[in-house]
Motif scaffolding. Structure first.
Motif, mmCIF file in Angstrom:
data_model
loop_
_atom_site.group_PDB
_atom_site.id
_atom_site.type_symbol
_atom_site.label_atom_id
_atom_site.label_comp_id
_atom_site.label_asym_id
_atom_site.label_seq_id
_atom_site.Cartn_x
_atom_site.Cartn_y
_atom_site.Cartn_z
ATOM 1 N N ASP A 85 0.859 -1.194 0.000
ATOM 2 C CA ASP A 85 0.000 0.000 0.000
ATOM 3 C C ASP A 85 0.890 1.237 0.000
ATOM 4 O OD1 ASP A 85 -2.203 -1.670 0.380
ATOM 5 O OD2 ASP A 85 -1.909 -1.651 2.546
ATOM 6 N N LEU A 87 0.568 4.277 0.435
ATOM 7 C CA LEU A 87 -0.264 5.381 0.915
ATOM 8 C C LEU A 87 0.356 5.996 2.161
ATOM 9 C CD1 LEU A 87 -3.686 3.595 0.498
ATOM 10 C CD2 LEU A 87 -2.994 5.637 -0.720
ATOM 11 N N PHE A 88 0.580 7.295 2.112
ATOM 12 C CA PHE A 88 1.217 7.998 3.233
ATOM 13 C C PHE A 88 0.513 9.327 3.448
ATOM 14 C CE2 PHE A 88 4.334 5.421 1.044
ATOM 15 C CZ PHE A 88 4.934 4.718 2.073
ATOM 16 N N PHE A 89 0.679 9.872 4.643
ATOM 17 C CA PHE A 89 0.218 11.245 4.865
ATOM 18 C C PHE A 89 1.183 12.154 4.103
ATOM 19 C CE2 PHE A 89 -1.574 9.222 8.694
ATOM 20 C CZ PHE A 89 -2.880 9.643 8.556
ATOM 21 N N LEU A 92 3.462 14.413 6.361
ATOM 22 C CA LEU A 92 4.181 13.881 7.526
ATOM 23 C C LEU A 92 5.534 13.338 7.061
ATOM 24 C CD1 LEU A 92 1.760 14.224 9.373
ATOM 25 C CD2 LEU A 92 1.971 11.853 10.047
ATOM 26 N N GLU A 96 7.974 11.126 11.478
ATOM 27 C CA GLU A 96 6.640 11.330 12.059
ATOM 28 C C GLU A 96 5.717 10.144 11.779
ATOM 29 O OE1 GLU A 96 6.505 16.218 12.046
ATOM 30 O OE2 GLU A 96 5.948 15.118 10.250
ATOM 31 N N HIS A 97 5.857 9.536 10.607
ATOM 32 C CA HIS A 97 5.054 8.334 10.319
ATOM 33 C C HIS A 97 5.374 7.230 11.330
ATOM 34 C CE1 HIS A 97 3.954 9.913 6.261
ATOM 35 N NE2 HIS A 97 2.943 9.071 6.401
ATOM 36 N N LEU A 99 6.785 7.546 14.241
ATOM 37 C CA LEU A 99 6.421 7.973 15.592
ATOM 38 C C LEU A 99 4.931 7.740 15.843
ATOM 39 C CD1 LEU A 99 8.128 9.128 17.824
ATOM 40 C CD2 LEU A 99 7.573 11.420 17.046
ATOM 41 N N ILE A 101 3.100 5.347 14.591
ATOM 42 C CA ILE A 101 2.883 3.915 14.873
ATOM 43 C C ILE A 101 3.400 3.569 16.274
ATOM 44 C CG2 ILE A 101 3.521 1.558 14.151
ATOM 45 C CD1 ILE A 101 1.610 2.858 12.220
ATOM 46 N N ILE A 130 9.472 14.187 3.381
ATOM 47 C CA ILE A 130 8.080 13.740 3.240
ATOM 48 C C ILE A 130 8.055 12.596 2.213
ATOM 49 C CG2 ILE A 130 6.987 15.919 3.898
ATOM 50 C CD1 ILE A 130 6.662 16.391 0.807
ATOM 51 N N LEU A 142 10.142 2.308 4.507
ATOM 52 C CA LEU A 142 9.326 2.965 5.528
ATOM 53 C C LEU A 142 8.136 2.080 5.921
ATOM 54 C CD1 LEU A 142 8.368 5.304 7.282
ATOM 55 C CD2 LEU A 142 7.521 6.451 5.249
ATOM 56 N N LEU A 143 7.495 1.469 4.921
ATOM 57 C CA LEU A 143 6.358 0.586 5.213
ATOM 58 C C LEU A 143 6.801 -0.606 6.059
ATOM 59 C CD1 LEU A 143 4.357 0.408 1.849
ATOM 60 C CD2 LEU A 143 3.572 1.358 4.006
ATOM 61 N N ALA A 146 7.472 0.431 9.553
ATOM 62 C CA ALA A 146 6.221 0.615 10.302
ATOM 63 C C ALA A 146 5.644 -0.722 10.736
ATOM 64 C CB ALA A 146 5.207 1.360 9.438
#
Lengths: 225, 515
Positions: A85, A87-89, A92, A96-97, A99, A101, A130, A142-143, A146
């Motif tokens: 997926d 999909l990210f803010f 952010l 921050e992503h 953090l 989680i 970002i 990053l995924l 997380a």
């Protein structure tokens, strides 16, 4: 240790039509179940159904003896799933992503846990970037970060090796093995024979008939030999 | 679930507090980032442009409403109508109550399609997987939507009330508008009740319809503070019932609503009506894969027959709308039968709007195939024949609809029976317009406006927005002339035949623009 995941007579597919044979499997704590098969065999559909993201056509999936329900808080606490997926803010940063989680899972000292994951996944230099400023491989990292920063008793990974460099793939294999060693169960969908051999304790080959093999045979099937 | 190393929150309040913190953290970080990118000067210019735009629009709308109100107030009850046989007189309040009810039903239906409780893609990935109460993640957006819908509905009802209830004292319009606002709030909250699954689907729809009917009766017929208080109390009561449960909406429902709302919002922003219709129709109906299977299985003689058969089956399987065309016919007839009658031009305008709306609903297959231009090249047939095949069913459906409408107009004495033939012919042109509309490209807002004696006109953008609608309106012009004259001269039949044939050929022979 005990059984973490049980799938019994599981039939997965779309609009009532199954995409592969019936899946029956169980994963004990400390085990890694590899899922392999050719493109379009239905591996990701199986993983999505087991994670509760898609309704099954028949059969049950149980985690710790309870039917999987991604809307139930206990299930979300136990099951960590990483799919593709992207999909990210948008506003952010990477840090921050993570953090988000870490705090959402009430980790002790979330900031230092985030630092550790950034370090492990080689994202330290991009921690204030970002998602739009990241490469696709960095977004994949990053995924994965997380999915791994948070505690879980069942980790579901859908082709985690995608878009990763060979060095990161090896490190990821070690990380998955470590997760299993510390008592977690892992469901690993992969096309990478090395990753499968480095981590899996058993292997399901998804096809019109779903069969269980040892990881060596599974790796041969992936390699086409 | 046993998992010693997984932290467990002690109680629900802790979980909710954590979720609130997560939402606050995400929003604060996003705000900080946005602030760092936008200067104060830009913000001032944005605020100034928005303020000016809204003020100008409100002034134009207010002057238009007041002019229309004066026009209606001065209009004699014996004003002309396109029909001669008024075998049923519909009291004016019944018509306006029906319109109010229809608008409330549309709000409820839209609210259900768009959620009303939603999360966007990023929120679904990063929030919904957290082991915390989802209420703080869902509630603020839901309440914001509810407040905007309520306020917007009340504001928009005010001019409607001013125009349709000219006999009311100015102060009586305010409670009517507030009642309508409360009705709109009820429509949204009842959609939330259905999303929560608190009521079985059919029962939920029936209860929603009954409550909204009550609201429209209160709004249109009883402009005083008491019904306003009743409607507001009902809305507040339902909100109090829903709010504690918003965290219980299923994740897939939140994601579905968010996806539809995001898609529709982006399409509206880009003013791409095809995309808006795709967004709203995407989760509407299950495709009927078995319909007309026997017809499709019959051997086809040549590729064109095979293609026509595929287009016919695709049209049937996508479940073309039945209820909206019937409702549009009912609306046209109601407008004609209303006591006192609307001016002729208004009656013709309603018929034209009904025709455009109905033909737009028939273009589902064309809109879907327009997404994959390669489909048109699958068979060894000339592209014009492919386009002809695609317009066949919309043309047939619109010819049928227009024949029905014209038939009813003939019964009401609008013209002689030849009007039905003109209607059928007009339907062919209108059906062809659906294909032209389906291949409409999104407006290019970077194209400069063209200088005209009246000032700069964004011709490229208007051309793009009107594509499809232009030929649909053109196809109805001869029919409108016949309705205005009150009989069908042969010249009108001939012109209608030429118009429809011309439109069909132009649509079929024109290569669609690709965005």
């Amino acid at each position: 240790m005990g059984t973490v995941l049980e799938a019994e007579g599981l039939l997965v597919g779309y609009a009532g039509a199954p995409v592969c044979g019936e899946v029956s499997a169980s994963v004990e704590a400390g085990e890694v179940l590899g899922i392999v098969g050719v493109n379009g065999a239905g591996k990701s559909t199986v993983a999505r159904t087991i994670a509760g993201r898609q309704a099954s056509l028949a059969g049950d999936v149980k985690v710790h003896g309870l039917l999987i329900d991604p809307d139930a808080v206990p299930c979300r606490r136990q099951v960590s799933a990483v799919f593709d997926d992207d999909l990210f803010f948008p506003s952010l940063t990477v840090r921050e992503h993570l953090l988000l989680i870490a705090r959402g899972h009430s980790l002790d000292d979330p900031e230092s846990r985030v630092e550790e994951e950034l370090e492990f996944f080689g994202l330290m230099g991009r921690s204030h970037a970002i998602p739009d400023a990241l490469s696709s491989g960095q977004r994949r990292r990053l995924l994965l970060a997380a999915g791994l920063i948070r505690p879980s008793s069942l980790l579901i990974l859908d082709e985690p090796e995608q878009r990763l460099d060979p060095q990161m793939r090896v490190a990821l294999g070690a990380r998955i093995a470590e997760h299993a060693k510390s008592g977690g169960a892992v469901l690993l969908v992969t096309h990478d024979p090395q990753l499968l051999l480095a981590t899996a304790s058993s292997c399901l080959v998804i096809d019109e008939e779903v069969q269980e093999f040892d990881p060596g045979q599974g790796a041969s099937i992936i390699a086409g030999s | 679930m046993p998992a010693p190393d997984v932290p467990v929150l002690e109680n629900a309040r802790q979980g909710r507090q954590l979720a609130t913190d997560i939402v606050r953290f995400t929003r604060r970080s996003a705000r900080r980032y946005q602030r760092s990118r936008i200067s104060w000067g830009t913000r001032f210019v944005d605020a100034y442009s928005w303020g000016l735009g809204i003020a100008v629009s409100l002034t134009i709308a207010a002057s238009f409403v007041l002019a229309l109100r004066n026009e209606i107030a001065l209009r004699a009850s014996s004003a002309g109508s396109i029909i001669q046989e008024q075998w049923l007189v519909l009291p004016e309040p019944v018509l306006w109550t029906s319109v109010t009810f229809a608008v409330l039903l549309v709000i409820s239906n839209l609210a259900r399609k768009l959620g009303p409780m939603t999360v966007n893609g990023a929120e679904a990935t990063w929030w919904l997987t957290l082991p915390v109460d989802r209420r703080p993640m869902v509630l603020p957006t839901f309440l914001r939507k509810l407040a905007i819908t309520t306020a917007g509905a009340a504001v928009f009802y005010l001019p409607f009330s001013l125009v349709t209830a000219v006999g009311r004292a100015p102060v009586e319009h305010v409670p009517a508008a507030l009642t309508f606002g409360a009705g709109a709030a009820l429509a949204v909250v009842l959609a939330a009740v259905q999303q929560l699954g608190l009521l079985e689907s059919r029962l939920g729809k029936a209860i929603t319809t009954a409550i909204l009917l009550g609201c429209s009766l209160l709004t249109a017929l009883w402009p005083s503070p008491l019904p306003t208080a009743v409607a507001i109390a009902a809305a507040v009561g339902l909100v109090a019932l829903v709010v504690p449960r918003v965290g219980m909406v299923r994740g897939d429902e939140l994601v579905r609503g968010g996806a539809v709302a995001g898609h529709a919002g982006a399409s509206l922003f880009m003013m791409d009506t095809n995309e808006v219709l795709r967004a709203l129709g995407g989760s509407q109906k299950r495709l009927d894969g078995g319909k007309a299977a026997r017809f499709y299985a019959r051997p086809a003689h040549g590729p064109l027959t095979a293609l026509i058969r595929a287009d016919v089956v695709a049209f049937l399987r996508l479940n073309p709308p039945i209820l909206p065309p019937v409702l549009w016919i009912a609306a046209c007839i109601a407008i004609l039968l209303v006591d006192g009658g609307l001016p002729e031009f208004a009656q013709l305008a309603v018929i034209m709007i009904a025709g455009c709306a109905t033909s737009s609903g028939m273009g589902t297959v064309s809109r879907k195939t327009a997404l994959v231009p390669e489909l048109d090249a699958l068979l060894p047939i000339h592209p014009a024949l492919v386009r002809g095949s695609r317009t066949l069913m919309p043309c047939a459906a619109m010819a049928l609809w227009m024949t029905l409408l014209s038939g009813l107009l003939v019964l009401l004495g609008a013209a002689n029976p030849a009007l039905m033939g003109v209607g059928a012919l007009a339907g062919v042109g209108m059906g062809a317009g659906t294909l032209r509309a389906a291949t409409r490209t999104a407006p290019d807002w970077s194209a400069p406006p063209v200088e005209t004696p009246f000032g700069p006109v964004p011709r490229a953008q208007l051309g793009s927005l009107m594509r499809g609608l232009d030929v649909t309106i053109l196809a109805m012009v001869p029919l409108m002339v016949a309705l205005y004259l009150g009989y069908v001269p042969w010249s009108v039949v001939a012109v209608q035949a030429v118009f429809s044939a011309g439109i069909f050929l132009v649509v079929v022979l024109t290569r669609p623009k690709r965005g």
